[in-house]
Scaffold this active site. Structure first.
Site, short mmCIF file in Angstrom:
data_model
loop_
_atom_site.label_atom_id
_atom_site.label_comp_id
_atom_site.label_asym_id
_atom_site.label_seq_id
_atom_site.Cartn_x
_atom_site.Cartn_y
_atom_site.Cartn_z
N HIS A 127 0.84 -1.21 0.00
CA HIS A 127 0.00 0.00 0.00
C HIS A 127 0.88 1.26 0.00
CE1 HIS A 127 -3.32 2.73 1.34
NE2 HIS A 127 -2.33 3.32 2.00
N GLU A 128 1.91 1.25 0.86
CA GLU A 128 2.79 2.43 0.94
C GLU A 128 3.59 2.62 -0.35
OE1 GLU A 128 2.46 4.57 3.24
OE2 GLU A 128 1.12 3.34 4.45
N HIS A 131 1.58 4.29 -3.02
CA HIS A 131 1.58 5.77 -3.03
C HIS A 131 2.76 6.30 -3.85
CE1 HIS A 131 -1.65 6.76 -0.27
NE2 HIS A 131 -1.15 6.03 0.72
ZN LIG Z 1 -2.04 5.39 2.46
#
Ligand SMILES: [Zn+2]
Length: 268
Positions: A127-128, A131
């Site tokens: 998820h990170e 980004h």
């Molecule tokens: Zn996030």
């Protein structure tokens, strides 16, 4: 370095801006800083974090995190695979993690209380990284550059480093200055996009995408007074869980194909 920061400030003042298309097909406004500037700011923010926080001395923990990061990075598009990714495990009970432009991943030891196996840890880290590869930092900084806040941050960056006029702003901003650029809030759109991109990424790397559902459920249960960034921008965590669950089913074929072609993570 001074030339870099001045050029960042100048670009900001001119509100230079370009458009690109995000991984999920949305139009993004980016380009207030170049990729090289962004990578350098990421490296600086990471250095600030390392100067401020103690790192885990548990070699098993550190190699566990590095293994998950490496297996995820191995299936990124070439541009991101060529980056040399660096990881750090910080001693902090908050269940938190972050990734920065320039290939920096930080994980707090508190994450292990909610990420209970390698697939759940991969869900957080993917998820990170989602980004980063979706250019969300660039997008956020570009938006902020067009406001007083963004210009203030850049002035702070200049002032603190060189003792120039803006040093007072630096005091007001406080803390790590490059980090300040990256703690600007994620939009809800960016959060959803990082969920989509991250879950695809973990499946392609041979991590079970269904574990993302369990991870976020553990995260909600852990709750606490200070919700981690990925909960703070989502007023309805249950609908997020529902989306992760329905997407997981669609990603199982991609996950099984990855496993069959040799992506079988053995991190811990
Ligand atoms: Zn996030």
């Amino acid at each position: 370095m001074k030339a870099l920061l001045l050029s960042v400030a100048l670009t900001a003042a001119l509100a230079g801006c370009a458009t690109t298309t995000s991984p999920t097909g949305r139009t993004q406004y980016v380009g207030a800083v170049t990729q090289a500037q962004l990578d350098q700011l990421g490296a600086q923010a990471f250095a600030e974090a390392k100067a401020q926080k103690a790192q885990s001395r548990d070699a098993r923990q550190v190699s566990y995190v590095r293994c998950v990061v490496n297996d995820l990075v191995a299936v990124l598009p070439a541009q991101w695979r060529q980056t040399s990714w660096e990881t750090a495990v910080f001693v902090d009970p908050e269940p938190n993690a972050f990734a920065l432009p320039g290939g920096k991943v930080g994980v707090y030891t508190g994450i292990f209380t909610v990420a209970r196996n390698q697939d759940q840890l991969a869900a957080v880290i993917a998820h990170e990284i989602g980004h980063v590869i979706s250019h969300h930092h660039d997008e956020r900084i570009t938006r902020q550059m067009q406001t007083q806040t963004g210009l203030g941050l850049i002035s702070a960056l200049l002032g603190a480093r060189y003792g120039e006029a803006a040093a007072q702003t630096a005091t007001q901003v406080g803390g790590g200055l490059a980090q300040g650029l990256f703690v600007l809030p994620n939009s809800r759109t960016q959060e959803s996009e990082a969920d989509v991109v991250g879950q695809q990424l973990m499946a392609q790397a041979g991590f079970d995408p269904r574990e993302a559902v369990n991870l976020w459920q553990n995260m909600i249960q852990a709750g606490g007074s200070r919700p981690p960034e990925w909960l703070s921008t989502h007023p309805d965590p249950q609908s997020r869980i529902g989306e992760l669950r329905s997407r997981a089913a669609g990603l199982v074929p991609s996950y099984e194909q990855a496993r069959a072609s040799g992506h079988q993570p053995r991190c811990g």
